[in-house]
Design an enzyme around this catalytic site. Structure first.
Site, PDB file in Angstrom:
ATOM      1  N   GLY A   1       0.824  -1.200   0.187  1.00  0.00           N
ATOM      2  CA  GLY A   1       0.094  -0.095   0.073  1.00  0.00           C
ATOM      3  C   GLY A   1       1.065   1.225  -0.114  1.00  0.00           C
ATOM      4  N   ARG A   2       2.099   1.048   0.323  1.00  0.00           N
ATOM      5  CA  ARG A   2       2.895   2.148   0.458  1.00  0.00           C
ATOM      6  C   ARG A   2       4.374   1.968  -0.076  1.00  0.00           C
ATOM      7  NH1 ARG A   2       4.496   2.887   6.613  1.00  0.00           N
ATOM      8  NH2 ARG A   2       4.129   0.826   7.356  1.00  0.00           N
TER       9      ARG A   2
ATOM     10  N   LYS B   1      10.057   2.435   0.155  1.00  0.00           N
ATOM     11  CA  LYS B   1       8.816   2.167   0.992  1.00  0.00           C
ATOM     12  C   LYS B   1       8.549   3.616   1.626  1.00  0.00           C
ATOM     13  CE  LYS B   1       7.566  -0.150   5.142  1.00  0.00           C
ATOM     14  NZ  LYS B   1       8.164  -0.804   6.527  1.00  0.00           N
TER      15      LYS B   1
ATOM     16  N   ARG C   1      14.469  -0.330   0.738  1.00  0.00           N
ATOM     17  CA  ARG C   1      14.662  -1.806   1.271  1.00  0.00           C
ATOM     18  C   ARG C   1      15.174  -2.766   0.482  1.00  0.00           C
ATOM     19  NH1 ARG C   1       9.716  -3.747   4.884  1.00  0.00           N
ATOM     20  NH2 ARG C   1       8.464  -3.954   3.002  1.00  0.00           N
TER      21      ARG C   1
ATOM     22  N   ARG D   1       5.676 -13.433   0.509  1.00  0.00           N
ATOM     23  CA  ARG D   1       5.283 -13.611   1.827  1.00  0.00           C
ATOM     24  C   ARG D   1       4.389 -15.104   2.067  1.00  0.00           C
ATOM     25  NH1 ARG D   1       4.750  -7.817   3.285  1.00  0.00           N
ATOM     26  NH2 ARG D   1       5.742  -7.028   1.791  1.00  0.00           N
TER      27      ARG D   1
ATOM     28  N   ASP E   1       1.093 -11.658   6.534  1.00  0.00           N
ATOM     29  CA  ASP E   1       1.500 -10.970   5.317  1.00  0.00           C
ATOM     30  C   ASP E   1       2.813 -10.189   5.945  1.00  0.00           C
ATOM     31  OD1 ASP E   1      -0.347  -9.629   7.309  1.00  0.00           O
ATOM     32  OD2 ASP E   1       0.163  -7.799   6.577  1.00  0.00           O
TER      33      ASP E   1
ATOM     34  N   ASP F   1       9.675  -6.050   8.146  1.00  0.00           N
ATOM     35  CA  ASP F   1       8.477  -5.217   8.672  1.00  0.00           C
ATOM     36  C   ASP F   1       8.760  -4.989  10.196  1.00  0.00           C
ATOM     37  OD1 ASP F   1       6.226  -3.754   9.260  1.00  0.00           O
ATOM     38  OD2 ASP F   1       5.229  -4.832   7.813  1.00  0.00           O
TER      39      ASP F   1
END
Ligand code: AMP
Ligand code: MG
Length: 470
Positions: A87-88, A108, A171, A178, A243, A253
């Site tokens: 989403g980003r 990101k 990143r 995932r 996820d 994450d």
């Protein structure tokens, strides 16, 4: 103009329903505040390319990039969410490093994508700095992890509870695939995409695997090892949703993660984890649960599903034993035993119990074991002294050597991360760079400069809550 990123993309060749081609949204005034020269060298990228700030902000698309956002689904805090995705984040493409490994290069915080839902596609500076510091520290600590190549401020505000400075992190990961990527296609019965994804993952990350059953075994083994490493460092991931489980077995994450200062097995930092689902000591069980979700997605590829359910259940049930063996080895080393056996478990468990009761600092207790500083962590000196007598009895002559390699002096402590972020928000990246320098040499003996980063927080410095990086 020719850019110096040697892209070699493979995900972009997969069926196009597996992603959305989307470019980053340019930002107002990109300013590079950190770039990772060692990682750049591994990737064959010139960290000082003239337009680095524009490239790492997404304002300039380098030649050979094929920007896309990946679709996925996932269980978030145990609840099924059929539609997620980057989403980003935008994957610029892949690069084969000087070590022969293929890696993703992803921005990101680079703007909205078709998977943004109600989000703005942006990140603020705090989580970008946190991810940079913690992921590079994890790498230096020997933990498989995504890495940080560069970070820029955008010159644009981001609106959260406050108005905050925007930032973009670059990143790098072996891939961003995932468990949730598999779940997305399995949930739709899209066997063709699921098969293509599986073939891609086997070729890319598990070339020895001979099909889904083998793949499951190998992912389970990698994940058991990974979680044991987290535990041995007092690391709490904080958001082990499916996820956020990278299929290559890397930590991914760094939203509400934290390293514990004071040891407690039930420690939770994430403000949104009210039930403590992802508490420190729950991580191994949640890891197994996550692998069961992966197995469930893979079942669809098996010709005899009833047989596969039986076989995959056996595979998942192996995980706790794999984890326990890795845990025993890691914690054995932390007390100087290169060959810990089941008989040593009580010795380790009793130290952890003492530490829990006394609120000892996790990192500093192990880092100073055998010196008076370790004893000073305990108010109940006699309890610790009794333990030391048993330990002295068992430990081998090369214990100090083993412990020095197993116990870091420096971890990215929450209060120091927060202090670096506060300075960064004021435009001063000095503390960030000093901290990055210290946390990327975690096993080095402390110096006058680095001792500051090893110091446990005072009561008013102590961070008790961390927040998702949105
Ligand atoms: P996370 O908690 O970071 O794992 O994110 C969960 C999901 O929310 C992912 O699909 C993210 O891409 C999405 N997401 C998080 N923050 C944002 C944001 N600021 N804008 C759009 N999507 C977001
Ligand atoms: Mg995520």
């Amino acid at each position: 103009m020719r850019q110096s990123i040697p892209f070699d993309n493979s995900y972009a060749r997969l069926p196009n329903r597996m992603f959305a081609a989307i470019k980053p949204t340019p930002v107002k005034t990109p300013a590079l505040f950190t770039v990772n020269s060692d990682l750049a060298a591994l990737l064959g990228i010139d960290p000082h390319m003239p337009n680095a700030a524009e490239v790492f902000a997404g304002n300039t698309i380098p030649e050979g990039a094929e920007p896309l956002s990946q679709v996925y689904a996932g269980h978030q805090f145990g609840n099924w969410n059929p539609q997620l995705g980057d989403g980003r984040a935008v994957l610029l493409g892949e690069v084969i490093g000087t070590d022969g490994l293929r890696r993703d290069i992803q921005l990101k915080g680079s703007g909205p994508t078709p998977y943004s839902r109600s989000g703005d596609g942006r990140a603020w500076l705090g989580p970008v700095m946190r991810e940079y510091l913690v992921s590079e520290a994890m790498h230096a600590l020997g933990v498989p992890t995504t890495r940080a190549l560069a970070a820029v401020t955008t010159g644009e505000p981001v609106y959260r509870e406050n108005v905050l400075p925007g930032a973009v992190i670059t990143r790098v990961a072996q891939s961003h695939i995932r468990v949730g990527t598999f779940q997305f296609f399995a949930a739709r019965g899209d066997i063709e995409a699921l098969q293509a994804l599986t073939d891609h993952v086997v070729a890319r990350h598990y070339p020895e695997a001979k099909g889904p059953a083998d793949l499951l075994d190998q992912v389970v083994a990698r994940y058991a090892q990974l979680i044991a490493k987290w535990m041995a460092l007092g690391f709490i991931h904080g958001v082990m949703n499916t996820d956020n489980v990278a299929i290559a077995g890397e930590t991914i994450d760094y939203g509400p993660c934290a390293f514990m200062d004071t040891f407690h097995p039930n420690a939770v930092f994430s403000a949104i984890d009210q039930q403590g689902r992802y508490a420190y000591s729950n991580q191994p069980a949640i890891g197994t649960w996550n692998m069961a979700q992966f197995a469930t997605a893979l079942i669809l590829l098996m010709p005899d599903r009833d047989q596969a359910i039986e076989d995959f259940t056996v595979a998942i049930n192996k995980m706790p034993a794999l984890y326990e063996a890795a845990w025993l080895d890691a914690f054995g080393r932390k007390i100087g035993l290169a060959d810990a056996t089941e008989e040593d478990r009580p010795l380790i468990a009793d130290l952890l119990d003492l530490m829990t009761r006394e609120g000892a600092d996790f990192t500093n207790t192990f880092a100073t074991l055998g010196t008076s500083a370790a004893r000073d962590q305990f108010v109940d000196r006699s309890g610790f002294d009794d333990w030391q007598v048993r330990w002295d009895d068992r430990k081998s002559p090369d214990a100090l050597h083993i412990m020095t390699a197993a116990n870091p002096q420096i971890i990215p402590r929450n209060h120091r991360v927060e202090q670096a972020i506060a300075a960064g928000v004021d435009g001063d990246f000095g503390p960030f760079h000093a901290m990055l320098d210290a946390v990327t040499k975690p096993f080095a003996p402390l110096t006058d400069d680095t001792a500051y980063f090893a110091r446990q927080p005072s009561n008013d410095e102590r961070v008790t809550r961390t927040f998702c990086g949105t």
